[in-house]
Design a protein around this motif. Structure first.
Motif, mmCIF file in Angstrom:
data_model
loop_
_atom_site.group_PDB
_atom_site.id
_atom_site.type_symbol
_atom_site.label_atom_id
_atom_site.label_comp_id
_atom_site.label_asym_id
_atom_site.label_seq_id
_atom_site.Cartn_x
_atom_site.Cartn_y
_atom_site.Cartn_z
ATOM 1 N N HIS A 450 0.848 -1.200 0.000
ATOM 2 C CA HIS A 450 0.000 0.000 0.000
ATOM 3 C C HIS A 450 0.886 1.253 0.000
ATOM 4 O O HIS A 450 0.657 2.203 -0.766
ATOM 5 N N ALA A 451 1.898 1.242 0.845
ATOM 6 C CA ALA A 451 2.789 2.402 0.947
ATOM 7 C C ALA A 451 3.482 2.653 -0.387
ATOM 8 O O ALA A 451 3.553 3.796 -0.871
ATOM 9 N N LYS A 452 3.948 1.593 -0.991
ATOM 10 C CA LYS A 452 4.663 1.729 -2.260
ATOM 11 C C LYS A 452 3.727 2.301 -3.338
ATOM 12 O O LYS A 452 4.092 3.234 -4.065
ATOM 13 N N ALA A 453 2.524 1.756 -3.364
ATOM 14 C CA ALA A 453 1.564 2.177 -4.399
ATOM 15 C C ALA A 453 1.194 3.647 -4.237
ATOM 16 O O ALA A 453 0.857 4.321 -5.214
ATOM 17 N N HIS A 454 1.216 4.159 -3.010
ATOM 18 C CA HIS A 454 0.790 5.540 -2.769
ATOM 19 C C HIS A 454 1.965 6.487 -2.519
ATOM 20 O O HIS A 454 1.771 7.609 -2.041
ATOM 21 N N GLY A 455 3.145 6.020 -2.797
ATOM 22 C CA GLY A 455 4.323 6.894 -2.631
ATOM 23 C C GLY A 455 4.590 7.274 -1.187
ATOM 24 O O GLY A 455 5.202 8.303 -0.902
ATOM 25 N N ILE A 456 4.135 6.461 -0.253
ATOM 26 C CA ILE A 456 4.334 6.772 1.175
ATOM 27 C C ILE A 456 5.746 6.362 1.589
ATOM 28 O O ILE A 456 6.171 5.235 1.325
ATOM 29 N N THR A 457 6.420 7.263 2.205
ATOM 30 C CA THR A 457 7.809 6.980 2.579
ATOM 31 C C THR A 457 7.977 6.904 4.092
ATOM 32 O O THR A 457 9.046 6.535 4.565
ATOM 33 N N GLU A 458 6.944 7.288 4.828
ATOM 34 C CA GLU A 458 7.077 7.225 6.282
ATOM 35 C C GLU A 458 5.777 6.742 6.922
ATOM 36 O O GLU A 458 4.705 7.285 6.658
ATOM 37 N N ILE A 459 5.917 5.718 7.756
ATOM 38 C CA ILE A 459 4.780 5.119 8.468
ATOM 39 C C ILE A 459 5.106 5.190 9.951
ATOM 40 O O ILE A 459 6.174 4.744 10.373
ATOM 41 N N GLU A 460 4.171 5.736 10.722
ATOM 42 C CA GLU A 460 4.455 5.828 12.163
ATOM 43 C C GLU A 460 3.196 5.592 12.977
ATOM 44 O O GLU A 460 2.128 6.131 12.658
ATOM 45 N N ALA A 461 3.319 4.792 14.011
ATOM 46 C CA ALA A 461 2.177 4.572 14.898
ATOM 47 C C ALA A 461 1.871 5.865 15.645
ATOM 48 O O ALA A 461 2.782 6.589 16.049
ATOM 49 N N ASP A 462 0.595 6.119 15.818
ATOM 50 C CA ASP A 462 0.153 7.284 16.569
ATOM 51 C C ASP A 462 0.282 6.978 18.069
ATOM 52 O O ASP A 462 -0.091 5.888 18.513
ATOM 53 N N ALA A 463 0.785 7.928 18.842
ATOM 54 C CA ALA A 463 1.049 7.669 20.267
ATOM 55 C C ALA A 463 -0.242 7.329 21.017
ATOM 56 O O ALA A 463 -0.268 6.420 21.856
ATOM 57 N N ALA A 464 -1.321 8.042 20.706
ATOM 58 C CA ALA A 464 -2.580 7.774 21.414
ATOM 59 C C ALA A 464 -3.124 6.401 21.033
ATOM 60 O O ALA A 464 -3.659 5.662 21.878
ATOM 61 N N ALA A 465 -2.977 6.042 19.746
ATOM 62 C CA ALA A 465 -3.448 4.721 19.307
ATOM 63 C C ALA A 465 -2.651 3.619 20.014
ATOM 64 O O ALA A 465 -3.206 2.601 20.443
ATOM 65 N N GLU A 466 -1.367 3.864 20.154
ATOM 66 C CA GLU A 466 -0.526 2.864 20.833
ATOM 67 C C GLU A 466 -0.923 2.738 22.311
ATOM 68 O O GLU A 466 -1.083 1.629 22.820
#
Ligand code: NA7
Length: 536
Positions: A450-466
């Motif tokens: 998904h990241a590759k297909a959408h040109g996403i270069t950075e994925i990070e968990a949200d602190a509140a979600a964690e």
């Protein structure tokens, strides 16, 4: 500096499958492995009797029909050499070795926020730059060496089960001491006892152990299992424990005393983990648990002839199942041998060592060899041993100072583009860990596609979600009896380690559904960014 889309740390079952998956996505990848071969924990744990406590047909990859049909397991529970051979078989079949750097221990990994890259350093085997850092470092990979008083005085040999000499060890005629009676000790003790002149087991806490009744698989049964693989794997995928055994179909408290006794006896005769998983109230009702525990204590008394030894072997300080059950081959029977002595080091603690033996408060025990079956810095040890730094150079070790956690047990806020396979907060060791690995690798593979297909270069968990994920993990654990034991699940076996129940207890199938739901909601709980977003 070598450049890759992803660096994977560890070439155990997680690292091998991750590499295969990344190749399939068209991503370049380097796996860095400290050992000289594949197999992870099965590469190092070569002690006598080392064996998996999950049945062979479950403890294997399901992602390749070809692999599952071509591999032949020989026993109900596979011994370590066979599991290691299986890891090698998979590595060869998928031609994985050419992307693995063996003898390469990762010492540091630092995230560069500007470039959105991880910079990975090793002890003398070069540096690497990668967009993604995938920690496939295993839950049971850092041996715990206990701080025994005066051990340095001992001139005999000291071995650790989790770092066993590759050439093996000859116990013939030797006076051997074993410290530790968890799964490793329980597996090793019967074999060492058959070889040694005398074996003294120094037990701090007895554990519950259920017989494995291990034996060779007849060809007809092997063929039948292979024919049924599709249904078995589907059942495992939809289960609590990631296994295909029937589970949670009996209530201990709802049965009559006679039916209950029969049910315990049946599971004892069947052997293995189903003694725990067959009963739906065993892990959340103290009275039910005590009935199951009492049955095992009665078995111990029936097997072990010396009444005082039998009592010393009866666990009383924790609910059955709250520490991982041991699955043994003639463990309790071993204490009927004339060359085996059991010493309770809780009431008679180890006070020191001389050149040729161990001293407790009351007695001297001459020894030639000391075996430490003292376990692991489990679940987090391999991660905190590396100098991992995320945003603002924050270290993962500091982040986890009060307890480890990760969103979905996979990603840590502040550590973008880093993923932990079977990390804290995921089912990991409470499930059949190979299936837990497959589920993580596949989910992450979809995410990276998904990241590759959408040109996403950075994925990070949200602190509140964690935080909210880990609060859920803790609340669920608190509704069970698991936190009542000083187990490695809790980090309680390592002095100074924060006590937080780390695995996800609601079940593999519930967890997988939650992961799918996060993906379907556009990877809710993750921040996704493109290089241009950051530059802007
Ligand atoms: P475990 O299950 O952590 O067992 C370690 C054993 O070593 C356990 O009996 C400990 O007693 C004992 N131990 C640890 N430190 C000491 C010291 N300082 N003194 C005396 N005794 C000590 O590790 P295993 O390797 O057996 O199994 C780990 C997992 O690997 C297992 O569950 C399977 O999943 C495979 P304690 O209970 O702490 O009193």
């Amino acid at each position: 500096m070598a450049d890759f889309d992803a660096v994977v740390v560890g070439a155990g079952f997680a690292g091998l499958y991750m590499l295969h998956k990344l190749r399939g996505l068209g991503l370049t990848c380097r796996v860095l492995e400290a050992g000289s071969g594949v197999g992870g924990t099965w590469f190092w744990n070569r002690y006598p009797g080392a064996r998996c406590d999950v049945e062979s047909f479950s403890y294997s990859y399901s992602f390749s029909e070809e692999i599952q049909q071509d591999w032949n397991c020989s026993h109900r529970y596979a011994m370590q050499p066979e599991i290691l051979a299986y890891a090698n078989f998979v590595a060869d079949r998928l031609d994985l070795r050419r992307d693995i750097g063996f003898g390469t221990r990762v010492s540091a990994a630092h995230y560069d926020e500007q470039q959105q890259y991880w910079f990975v350093d090793t002890s003398g085997q070069g540096s690497f730059r990668a967009r993604f850092l995938i920690m496939a470092t295993g839950c049971l990979s850092v041996p715990k060496v206990p701080d025994l008083p005066g051990l340095a005085n001992f001139r005999g040999e000291v071995l650790h089960t989790a770092d066993w000499p590759r050439e093996g060890y000859d116990f013939a005629g030797k006076r051997v001491g074993v410290v530790g009676t968890g799964s490793s000790g329980v597996q090793a003790i019967p074999i060492i006892a058959r070889q040694a002149g005398h074996l003294t087991v120094f037990q701090r806490t007895p554990n519950f152990s259920i017989p494995a009744w291990n034996g060779p698989l007849p060809e007809s049964q092997r063929q039948q299992m292979k024919n049924d693989y599709r249904a078995l794997r589907t059942k495992a995928r939809n289960s609590y424990a990631g296994d295909y055994a029937d589970e949670y179909y009996l209530s201990i408290l709802e049965m009559t005393p006679e039916a209950r006794e029969e049910a315990f006896e049946k599971r004892w005769r069947e052997g293995g983990f189903n003694y725990q998983y067959a009963f739906r109230d065993l892990m959340d009702n103290a009275a039910a648990n005590e009935l199951a525990a009492d049955f095992v204590r009665r078995k111990i008394r029936a097997i072990v002839r010396d009444a005082a030894t039998a009592e010393r072997l009866c666990p009383r300080d924790h609910p059955i199942g709250a520490k991982r059950l041991c699955v043994d081959s003639e463990y309790y029977e071993t204490y009927n041998r004339p060359n085996v002595t059991l010493v309770d080091i809780k009431s008679d603690p180890i006070t020191g060592f001389s050149a040729d033996g161990l001293k407790t408060r009351s007695t001297r025990y001459p020894l030639d060899t000391l075996v430490l079956a003292t376990g692991f810095d489990a679940m987090t040890g391999a991660l905190t041993a590396i100098d991992i730094r995320g945003r603002r150079r924050e270290s993962l070790k500091d982040r986890w100072r009060d307890g480890a956690g990760a969103y979905l047990g996979l990603a840590v806020a502040g550590f973008p583009n880093m993923f932990v396979i079977t990390g804290p907060g995921s089912p990991s060791v409470l499930a059949n860990v190979i299936l837990a690995i497959e589920q993580h690798v596949e989910w992450l593979g979809d995410f990276l596609r998904h990241a590759k297909a959408h040109g996403i270069t950075e994925i990070e968990a949200d602190a509140a979600a964690e935080d909210s994920w880990m609060a859920g993990v803790r609340d669920s654990a608190d509704r069970t009896l698991y936190p009542q034991a000083n187990s490695w699940y809790m980090g309680a076996n390592v002095p100074g380690k924060p006590r937080v129940f780390m695995p996800y207890v609601d079940g593999f199938q519930v967890y997988e559904a939650a992961c799918k739901e996060v993906a379907a909601a556009g990877y809710r709980g993750f921040h996704l960014a493109r290089a241009t977003d950051v530059a802007a």
